[in-house]
Design an enzyme around this catalytic site. Sequence first.
Site, short mmCIF file in Angstrom:
data_model
loop_
_atom_site.label_atom_id
_atom_site.label_comp_id
_atom_site.label_asym_id
_atom_site.label_seq_id
_atom_site.Cartn_x
_atom_site.Cartn_y
_atom_site.Cartn_z
CG HIS A 148 -0.03 -3.02 2.59
ND1 HIS A 148 -0.61 -2.97 3.83
CD2 HIS A 148 -0.52 -4.15 2.00
CE1 HIS A 148 -1.42 -4.01 3.99
NE2 HIS A 148 -1.38 -4.74 2.89
CG ASP B 153 3.95 -5.13 0.28
OD1 ASP B 153 4.31 -4.12 -0.37
OD2 ASP B 153 2.77 -5.56 0.28
CD GLU C 283 0.78 -1.22 6.26
OE1 GLU C 283 -0.30 -1.08 5.65
OE2 GLU C 283 1.45 -2.26 6.21
NE ARG D 143 -3.59 -7.00 7.52
CZ ARG D 143 -3.93 -7.22 6.25
NH1 ARG D 143 -2.99 -7.38 5.34
NH2 ARG D 143 -5.21 -7.26 5.90
#
Length: 319
Positions: free
Chosen positions: A284, A261, A266, A237
């Site tokens: 992600h 990632d 986000e 995360r």
Amino acid sequence: MPNTPAEKPDVLISHEMLLPLQPLLEGSYTVHRFWDFPDPLAFLQGPGQSVRAIVHAGEMALGKDLLSEMPQLGLIACVSVGYDGVDVPWCKGRGISVTHSTGLNAGDVADHAVGLMLAAWRGIVEGDHRLRAGRWTHAERMAPRHGLRGRKVGVVGLGHIGEAVARRCEAFEMKVSWWAPRPKETDRPRADSLMALARDSDVLMVCARPDDTNHHMINQAVIEALGPQGLLVNVARGSLVDEDALIAALKDGRLGMAALDVFDQEPTPPARWEGVPRTVLTPHLAGATLDSIPAMVGLTLENLRCYFNGEPLASPVGG
């Protein structure tokens, strides 16, 4: 409460990313979509009074002020493995069960983590950009990089994903060690601390489950301990990494490389990464494959079925 054949229980889909599940739910449930209610009060005064289960993307925050006004709510079924957007102890204290897709995409996330490591360490993305920009010169071949064989990788969090990452790195003949707050039975060496793990690693793989205790655990000191030759990979995360400290360290050379990632915000703003050197970034997508997604959706549907038929849940959090 067991469902009777005539009932079609009310279920809420919490986020637009889960819209593809709607056709799978409609045969058995009356489906509501939270984004159809820009005014939360209108939702709470309407379907919020009858919704008995929420189908949820676990990384998204579910406000307790919203949940507390849903009198029939008994289940939050996270399609994801993670459930950090849900206050599980609070829910349990109010008789709301929480389920998740534990372990189902660990291999896919680990594959992506190793792909990010390779792409950054061996300059694969950078090389692709140079070639396409017409900057391929023979002189660049005289500045080779280190290989991975024999390098030290430190895994932060040795759960399903961390274990899968460790196995893959061992196949590259890398030396694997790990750290997490709690010990576990494993033959792999556990570092004395996160700082010790970072100091002793060429690559630091962040695979830990986020919670209230580890926000920005990868802070400036840990980043500097990894150092100007080190690579940070994060597939857990964004909240686990102090992103401002990371960007500053990359810009002034206190950290060698980063491959990410997941991000604090986000989607992450592209401008935030403009001019940040030696990075490989993906949106992600580590756990989202045509193999893992159907399995995660299937487990979510099974948890719903179990709940509405009064059976033990298939994958409760902590179960």
